[in-house]
Enzyme design. Structure first.
Site, PDB file in Angstrom:
ATOM      1  N   THR A 239     -20.361 -20.783   4.507  1.00 35.08           N
ATOM      2  CA  THR A 239     -19.496 -19.959   2.467  1.00 35.08           C
ATOM      3  C   THR A 239     -18.619 -19.792   3.120  1.00 35.08           C
ATOM      4  OG1 THR A 239     -19.689 -17.674   1.705  1.00 35.08           O
ATOM      5  CG2 THR A 239     -20.708 -17.656   3.813  1.00 35.08           C
ATOM      6  N   ASP A 240     -17.350 -19.239   2.448  1.00 34.70           N
ATOM      7  CA  ASP A 240     -16.183 -19.398   2.440  1.00 34.70           C
ATOM      8  C   ASP A 240     -15.732 -17.785   2.972  1.00 34.70           C
ATOM      9  OD1 ASP A 240     -16.704 -17.895   0.252  1.00 34.70           O
ATOM     10  OD2 ASP A 240     -15.015 -18.411  -1.088  1.00 34.70           O
ATOM     11  N   GLU A 241     -17.273 -17.332   2.883  1.00 32.25           N
ATOM     12  CA  GLU A 241     -17.016 -15.427   3.302  1.00 32.25           C
ATOM     13  C   GLU A 241     -16.556 -15.779   4.895  1.00 32.25           C
ATOM     14  OE1 GLU A 241     -19.612 -12.568   1.623  1.00 32.25           O
ATOM     15  OE2 GLU A 241     -19.651 -13.506  -0.503  1.00 32.25           O
TER      16      GLU A 241
ATOM     17  N   TYR B  38     -23.478 -10.453   5.853  1.00 32.36           N
ATOM     18  CA  TYR B  38     -24.523 -11.302   5.675  1.00 32.36           C
ATOM     19  C   TYR B  38     -23.143 -11.803   6.172  1.00 32.36           C
ATOM     20  CZ  TYR B  38     -23.443 -15.642   1.959  1.00 32.36           C
ATOM     21  OH  TYR B  38     -23.117 -17.289   2.326  1.00 32.36           O
TER      22      TYR B  38
ATOM     23  N   LYS C 132     -23.503 -15.767   8.532  1.00 37.80           N
ATOM     24  CA  LYS C 132     -23.310 -17.489   8.596  1.00 37.80           C
ATOM     25  C   LYS C 132     -22.406 -17.311   9.058  1.00 37.80           C
ATOM     26  CE  LYS C 132     -24.300 -19.261   5.450  1.00 37.80           C
ATOM     27  NZ  LYS C 132     -25.399 -20.319   5.001  1.00 37.80           N
TER      28      LYS C 132
ATOM     29  N   HIS D 124     -16.270  -3.849   0.597  1.00 38.19           N
ATOM     30  CA  HIS D 124     -15.863  -4.721  -0.688  1.00 38.19           C
ATOM     31  C   HIS D 124     -14.510  -6.022   0.050  1.00 38.19           C
ATOM     32  CE1 HIS D 124     -15.701  -5.347  -5.012  1.00 38.19           C
ATOM     33  NE2 HIS D 124     -15.908  -7.267  -4.067  1.00 38.19           N
TER      34      HIS D 124
HETATM   35  P1  NAD Z   1     -30.883 -18.765  -2.631  1.00 41.60           P
HETATM   36  O1  NAD Z   1     -30.601 -17.191  -1.927  1.00 41.60           O
HETATM   37  O2  NAD Z   1     -30.573 -18.740  -4.165  1.00 41.60           O
HETATM   38  O3  NAD Z   1     -31.978 -19.047  -1.838  1.00 41.60           O
HETATM   39  C1  NAD Z   1     -32.245 -19.639  -0.546  1.00 41.60           C
HETATM   40  C2  NAD Z   1     -33.522 -20.242  -0.443  1.00 41.60           C
HETATM   41  O4  NAD Z   1     -33.864 -20.257   0.905  1.00 41.60           O
HETATM   42  C3  NAD Z   1     -34.529 -19.412  -1.440  1.00 41.60           C
HETATM   43  O5  NAD Z   1     -35.203 -20.665  -1.548  1.00 41.60           O
HETATM   44  C4  NAD Z   1     -36.070 -18.462  -0.034  1.00 41.60           C
HETATM   45  O6  NAD Z   1     -36.694 -18.486  -0.323  1.00 41.60           O
HETATM   46  C5  NAD Z   1     -35.289 -19.407   1.150  1.00 41.60           C
HETATM   47  N1  NAD Z   1     -35.080 -18.397   2.367  1.00 41.60           N
HETATM   48  C6  NAD Z   1     -34.990 -17.729   2.523  1.00 41.60           C
HETATM   49  N2  NAD Z   1     -34.962 -17.691   3.547  1.00 41.60           N
HETATM   50  C7  NAD Z   1     -35.966 -18.811   4.187  1.00 41.60           C
HETATM   51  C8  NAD Z   1     -36.549 -18.322   5.696  1.00 41.60           C
HETATM   52  N3  NAD Z   1     -37.029 -17.291   6.860  1.00 41.60           N
HETATM   53  N4  NAD Z   1     -37.586 -19.343   5.550  1.00 41.60           N
HETATM   54  C9  NAD Z   1     -37.466 -20.417   4.975  1.00 41.60           C
HETATM   55  N5  NAD Z   1     -36.832 -19.777   3.780  1.00 41.60           N
HETATM   56  C10 NAD Z   1     -36.427 -19.163   3.214  1.00 41.60           C
HETATM   57  O7  NAD Z   1     -29.646 -18.832  -2.031  1.00 41.60           O
HETATM   58  P2  NAD Z   1     -27.926 -20.086  -1.945  1.00 41.60           P
HETATM   59  O8  NAD Z   1     -27.623 -18.756  -3.142  1.00 41.60           O
HETATM   60  O9  NAD Z   1     -29.244 -21.214  -2.863  1.00 41.60           O
HETATM   61  O10 NAD Z   1     -27.566 -20.324  -1.427  1.00 41.60           O
HETATM   62  C11 NAD Z   1     -27.917 -21.004  -0.320  1.00 41.60           C
HETATM   63  C12 NAD Z   1     -26.941 -21.629   0.567  1.00 41.60           C
HETATM   64  O11 NAD Z   1     -26.395 -21.842   0.339  1.00 41.60           O
HETATM   65  C13 NAD Z   1     -27.421 -20.295   1.846  1.00 41.60           C
HETATM   66  O12 NAD Z   1     -27.058 -20.793   2.671  1.00 41.60           O
HETATM   67  C14 NAD Z   1     -25.925 -19.760   1.425  1.00 41.60           C
HETATM   68  O13 NAD Z   1     -25.275 -18.693   2.399  1.00 41.60           O
HETATM   69  C15 NAD Z   1     -24.942 -20.703   1.213  1.00 41.60           C
HETATM   70  N6  NAD Z   1     -23.537 -20.340  -0.038  1.00 41.60           N
HETATM   71  C16 NAD Z   1     -24.401 -20.048  -1.160  1.00 41.60           C
HETATM   72  C17 NAD Z   1     -23.174 -19.903  -2.081  1.00 41.60           C
HETATM   73  C18 NAD Z   1     -23.374 -19.187  -3.535  1.00 41.60           C
HETATM   74  O14 NAD Z   1     -22.230 -18.973  -4.612  1.00 41.60           O
HETATM   75  N7  NAD Z   1     -24.657 -18.898  -3.938  1.00 41.60           N
HETATM   76  C19 NAD Z   1     -21.055 -20.213  -2.000  1.00 41.60           C
HETATM   77  C20 NAD Z   1     -21.585 -20.845  -0.618  1.00 41.60           C
HETATM   78  C21 NAD Z   1     -22.579 -20.830   0.175  1.00 41.60           C
HETATM   79  O1  DAU Z   2     -17.738 -17.342  -1.799  1.00 39.43           O
HETATM   80  C1  DAU Z   2     -19.582 -17.319  -2.001  1.00 39.43           C
HETATM   81  C2  DAU Z   2     -20.792 -16.160  -1.417  1.00 39.43           C
HETATM   82  O2  DAU Z   2     -20.500 -15.832  -3.073  1.00 39.43           O
HETATM   83  C3  DAU Z   2     -22.059 -16.757  -1.010  1.00 39.43           C
HETATM   84  O3  DAU Z   2     -22.014 -16.802   0.406  1.00 39.43           O
HETATM   85  C4  DAU Z   2     -22.623 -15.641  -1.341  1.00 39.43           C
HETATM   86  O4  DAU Z   2     -23.928 -16.114  -0.976  1.00 39.43           O
HETATM   87  C5  DAU Z   2     -22.944 -15.059  -2.924  1.00 39.43           C
HETATM   88  O5  DAU Z   2     -24.074 -13.806  -3.032  1.00 39.43           O
HETATM   89  C6  DAU Z   2     -21.290 -14.567  -2.476  1.00 39.43           C
HETATM   90  O6  DAU Z   2     -21.258 -13.940  -3.045  1.00 39.43           O
HETATM   91  P1  DAU Z   2     -20.211 -12.727  -3.893  1.00 39.43           P
HETATM   92  O7  DAU Z   2     -20.903 -10.980  -2.860  1.00 39.43           O
HETATM   93  O8  DAU Z   2     -18.977 -12.774  -4.314  1.00 39.43           O
HETATM   94  O9  DAU Z   2     -20.577 -12.792  -4.715  1.00 39.43           O
HETATM   95  P2  DAU Z   2     -21.721 -11.607  -6.309  1.00 39.43           P
HETATM   96  O10 DAU Z   2     -21.956 -12.041  -7.214  1.00 39.43           O
HETATM   97  O11 DAU Z   2     -22.619 -10.208  -5.207  1.00 39.43           O
HETATM   98  O12 DAU Z   2     -19.996 -10.623  -6.446  1.00 39.43           O
HETATM   99  C7  DAU Z   2     -19.735 -11.233  -7.044  1.00 39.43           C
HETATM  100  C8  DAU Z   2     -17.777 -10.367  -7.144  1.00 39.43           C
HETATM  101  O13 DAU Z   2     -18.628  -9.276  -8.178  1.00 39.43           O
HETATM  102  C9  DAU Z   2     -18.011  -9.406  -6.467  1.00 39.43           C
HETATM  103  O14 DAU Z   2     -16.727  -9.065  -5.887  1.00 39.43           O
HETATM  104  C10 DAU Z   2     -18.547  -8.458  -6.355  1.00 39.43           C
HETATM  105  C11 DAU Z   2     -18.559  -8.333  -7.787  1.00 39.43           C
HETATM  106  N1  DAU Z   2     -19.920  -7.849  -8.593  1.00 39.43           N
HETATM  107  C12 DAU Z   2     -20.847  -8.137  -7.891  1.00 39.43           C
HETATM  108  C13 DAU Z   2     -22.308  -7.565  -8.176  1.00 39.43           C
HETATM  109  C14 DAU Z   2     -23.609  -7.891  -8.445  1.00 39.43           C
HETATM  110  C15 DAU Z   2     -19.974  -6.467  -9.480  1.00 39.43           C
HETATM  111  O15 DAU Z   2     -18.957  -6.239  -9.710  1.00 39.43           O
HETATM  112  N2  DAU Z   2     -21.311  -6.153 -10.030  1.00 39.43           N
HETATM  113  C16 DAU Z   2     -22.503  -6.166  -9.490  1.00 39.43           C
HETATM  114  O16 DAU Z   2     -23.447  -5.948  -9.758  1.00 39.43           O
END
Ligand code: NAD
Ligand code: DAU
Length: 349
Positions: A132-134, A157, A161, A291
């Site tokens: 992730t970019d975080e 988180y 990562k 945040h």
């Molecule tokens: P998600 O939470 O939707 O899915 C995570 C999956 O991992 C689920 O299916 C869960 O059952 C599985 N999992 C969790 N713990 C496990 C374990 N111990 N063993 C086996 N499986 C397990 O996540 P996502 O949003 O699809 O993100 C997927 C990946 O991409 C993550 O590594 C996340 O850090 C990265 N990522 C997410 C975003 C985003 O915006 N969602 C952006 C950048 C990177």
């Molecule tokens: O940048 C990549 C990341 O983006 C991924 O690695 C993470 O897995 C993914 O969850 C996401 O993280 P964020 O924290 O940016 O996403 P989230 O959707 O939780 O929040 C997006 C923005 O919205 C953030 O500034 C917090 C704000 N927010 C979020 C929620 C859930 C609110 O204001 N209210 C809310 O209830």
């Protein structure tokens, strides 16, 4: 050439799109989906591919050393695409240890099993770590994250990562394990669990519940349609340079409050509600601790080296996403019953 690709976390949001893309594009590959089906994993996300000949699902925990070692020895995957993780920042604030366990220990268990399986016979092997970019921390009002930006994670988180990225790199340096890492910005699209901003707010607008905006709503994220992320992963998997990192982003920065207002407008139209109806649901609440103010990715490297760029505009992507959730209220209903209600009550009082 045929490959045996083990994809972890394939029942989650991004993982299910990656599985679908690989299963449909590469009939000669054997695709194994390894997922523990936590609250975020759902096999309903993969209904359309579950009977394909080149796809199999295995339920299992990436932190279980014995299970993973035996699985690797029996299946002998030549490539791993590792997405399994605890992925929600707010949950990491409530329960950091679960994030250390899955994201750090789970990644090391996989790296170790891959190393033990191939004993440095690394020809045609790859460990692809999806990150992730975080990990880069927060930007001020200027600048973009590039691949050489120093790591400065601010939440449990992102710290977990970042640590997993370091372990992948360390296995590359120490054992020559062939790896690639990508760091992507915020994804949105179908099948995203409604704890993240966009699906949570879509669900709340449907139900006319408050839209809980953290702090002043002036936080900025760089949004990418999930299929564009899956396509980037597919390109990096096949053509990325080993032992390198690629940033992936949408060149698409939005202030949270502007995004929420756009979402409200689009949903009022789609739900035949009067203009301004959904905006009345916006409720400013206590800010998320630690945040990050702004994330924004410079995706020039992947563009120049692999020819990738985002293909879906934000307006189209958001509109498709809303349409998908409106058509799949049964899915929404299933994933928001049970434990979700406890999570929601604790997080938003
Ligand atoms: P998600 O939470 O939707 O899915 C995570 C999956 O991992 C689920 O299916 C869960 O059952 C599985 N999992 C969790 N713990 C496990 C374990 N111990 N063993 C086996 N499986 C397990 O996540 P996502 O949003 O699809 O993100 C997927 C990946 O991409 C993550 O590594 C996340 O850090 C990265 N990522 C997410 C975003 C985003 O915006 N969602 C952006 C950048 C990177
Ligand atoms: O940048 C990549 C990341 O983006 C991924 O690695 C993470 O897995 C993914 O969850 C996401 O993280 P964020 O924290 O940016 O996403 P989230 O959707 O939780 O929040 C997006 C923005 O919205 C953030 O500034 C917090 C704000 N927010 C979020 C929620 C859930 C609110 O204001 N209210 C809310 O209830």
């Amino acid at each position: 050439m045929s490959k045996k690709v083990l994809i972890t976390g394939g029942a989650g949001f991004i993982g299910s799109h990656v599985i679908r893309l690989f299963v449909n594009t590469y009939p000669d590959y054997q695709i194994i989906n390894l997922d523990n089906l936590t609250y975020a994993g759902n096999l309903l996300n993969l209904k359309d591919v579950e009977n394909k000949n080149n796809y199999r699902f295995i339920k299992g925990d990436i932190t279980d050393v014995t299970f993973i070692e035996e699985l690797f020895q029996s299946e002998r995957p030549d490539s791993i695409i590792h997405l399994a993780a605890e992925s929600h920042v707010d949950r990491s604030i409530a329960n950091p240890l679960a994030f250390a366990q899955t994201n750090i220990i789970g990644t090391i268990v996989l790296l170790n099993a891959f190393k033990n399986l191939w004993s440095e016979n690394w020809d045609e092997k790859l460990f692809y770590h999806v990150s992730t970019d975080e990990v880069y921390g927060s930007l001020g009002s200027e600048g973009l994250f590039v691949e050489s930006t120093s790591y400065s994670p601010n939440s449990p988180y992102s710290a977990s990562k970042a640590s997993s990225d370091h372990f992948v790199r360390a296995y590359g340096e120490t054992y020559n394990l062939p790896y690639v890492i990508s760091n992507c910005s915020n994804n949105y699209g179908p099948y995203q669990f409604p704890e993240k901003l966009i699906p949570l707010f879509i669900n709340n607008i449907i139900q006319q519940k408050p839209l809980p905006v953290y702090g002043d709503g002036n936080f900025i994220r760089d949004w990418l349609y999930v299929l564009d992320h899956a396509i980037a992963i597919e390109m990096i998997f096949h053509h990325g340079k080993k032992q390198e990192t690629y940033n992936i982003g949408g060149f698409n920065e939005w202030k949270n409050i502007d995004l929420v207002q756009l979402l409200c407008k689009q949903m009022d139209i789609k739900l035949n509600r009067s203009p301004g109806n959904s905006e009345q649901l916006i409720t400013y609440i206590k800010d998320r601790p630690g945040h990050d103010l702004r994330y924004a990715i410079d995706a020039t490297k992947i563009n120049l080296e692999l020819g990738w760029s985002p293909s879906v505009t934000f307006e189209d992507g958001l509109s498709n996403t809303i349409d998908w959730y409106l058509k799949h209220e049964d899915w929404l209903h299933k994933v928001t019953s049970g434990d979700y209600l406890n999570f929601y009550a604790k997080q938003y009082h």
